[in-house]
Design a protein around this motif. Sequence first.
Motif, mmCIF file in Angstrom:
data_model
loop_
_atom_site.group_PDB
_atom_site.id
_atom_site.type_symbol
_atom_site.label_atom_id
_atom_site.label_comp_id
_atom_site.label_asym_id
_atom_site.label_seq_id
_atom_site.Cartn_x
_atom_site.Cartn_y
_atom_site.Cartn_z
ATOM 1 N N ILE A 15 36.260 4.616 15.354
ATOM 2 C CA ILE A 15 35.574 4.805 16.629
ATOM 3 C C ILE A 15 35.615 3.526 17.456
ATOM 4 C CG2 ILE A 15 33.381 5.407 17.713
ATOM 5 C CD1 ILE A 15 32.791 6.909 14.982
ATOM 6 N N GLN A 16 35.337 2.398 16.811
ATOM 7 C CA GLN A 16 35.388 1.131 17.538
ATOM 8 C C GLN A 16 36.811 0.834 18.011
ATOM 9 O OE1 GLN A 16 32.601 -0.977 18.342
ATOM 10 N NE2 GLN A 16 34.230 -1.587 19.755
ATOM 11 N N GLY A 17 37.793 1.176 17.191
ATOM 12 C CA GLY A 17 39.180 0.985 17.587
ATOM 13 C C GLY A 17 39.534 1.818 18.810
ATOM 14 N N ALA A 18 38.997 3.033 18.876
ATOM 15 C CA ALA A 18 39.231 3.879 20.041
ATOM 16 C C ALA A 18 38.630 3.245 21.287
ATOM 17 C CB ALA A 18 38.633 5.269 19.806
ATOM 18 N N LEU A 19 37.412 2.726 21.170
ATOM 19 C CA LEU A 19 36.783 2.069 22.309
ATOM 20 C C LEU A 19 37.558 0.826 22.738
ATOM 21 C CD1 LEU A 19 32.901 2.176 21.871
ATOM 22 C CD2 LEU A 19 34.229 2.962 23.835
ATOM 23 N N ASP A 20 37.995 0.053 21.761
ATOM 24 C CA ASP A 20 38.748 -1.164 22.087
ATOM 25 C C ASP A 20 40.057 -0.829 22.796
ATOM 26 O OD1 ASP A 20 36.759 -2.711 20.960
ATOM 27 O OD2 ASP A 20 37.782 -2.938 19.026
ATOM 28 N N LEU A 21 40.726 0.244 22.360
ATOM 29 C CA LEU A 21 41.953 0.650 23.037
ATOM 30 C C LEU A 21 41.653 1.063 24.481
ATOM 31 C CD1 LEU A 21 44.924 2.636 21.719
ATOM 32 C CD2 LEU A 21 43.868 3.380 23.848
ATOM 33 N N GLY A 23 39.191 0.043 26.282
ATOM 34 C CA GLY A 23 38.839 -1.161 27.025
ATOM 35 C C GLY A 23 40.056 -1.957 27.462
ATOM 36 N N SER A 24 41.111 -1.925 26.649
ATOM 37 C CA SER A 24 42.315 -2.689 26.978
ATOM 38 C C SER A 24 43.263 -1.928 27.891
ATOM 39 C CB SER A 24 43.046 -3.092 25.693
ATOM 40 O OG SER A 24 43.520 -1.942 25.000
#
Length: 295
Positions: A15-21, A23-24
């Motif tokens: 989930i955090q990886g999805a948000l980070d993607l 965000g970038s």
Amino acid sequence: MQDKHSATETPLELIQGALDLLGSCLDITEEAGATTHTVVLVRGLDDSSVAVAFGRYLVGVLAGAVGHDARISADLLAQGVDAQDELRKKVVSLVGETNNFISDGEILFRDTKRNAWVAEGVVHGIMVLRASYPSDCVAGDVQAVASIHAIPTQQGLDSVALYLDGEQLVVAIGECKATAENGTSELTKAAQIFSDIDQDQYGAQLRSELMTFRAVISADLKPQVSDALWRNSRCYLPFIAHETEFDLHAKRAVLDRLSPPVNRKRLIALRIENFHAFFNTVADAMRSAVSQVVI
């Protein structure tokens, strides 16, 4: 962009990886030219990895991993086979079992329920992102967000959040519309909701949301969270997800009449080149992510 998901990731990492993607990849910037409102463009939605990331994020939201403080947490994350089965049924109820919409009823479900709910989820993700990633969506960092609607046609405001503009909290109130071709008419409908807020028709819901926010807001900001806050310090955010372009900068009397100043009437335009493909990809990602988020 290549999908970097690993089978060894924990649910929270996914989930955090999805948000980070997101965000970038997402570029959310203000564009000058309007006089009755402020235009904000959301770019980057056409990359398939962005749609996949939104799908994973939304499953995380449904599974309880995103708190009112706009943070990812395992505190309320669903776990176990029964919870996974419950979540799978919920996802199917929201986006369908497949992306095959042939009959009039199926197409109606796609256009008025599935796409509408996914668009609300995209808005939720954009507001949660604003807690960690700078953007022009609103003028400062998001401090709290309301829960996403549990059903596609649930009555009430689509999005409520608190953000910090300098030292002043502001209530961000969003209304989301998903339309392939009718951006102008859907913007008018969204503006009517804001007009109703100006006429005090949503006071009960806003007070309820602020009460929830008081539990997660920092102690130094908590004194600002009162009934007076939404009345005196609010920002309107019509989010229009669309394919066919429309004039974002045209003078809009329906927005001009609303009470906040121009910089707090922010038309968030999410133009998607292949509208239905975006929503299909989000739906596919949601169905696939159930077993990755709830284990």
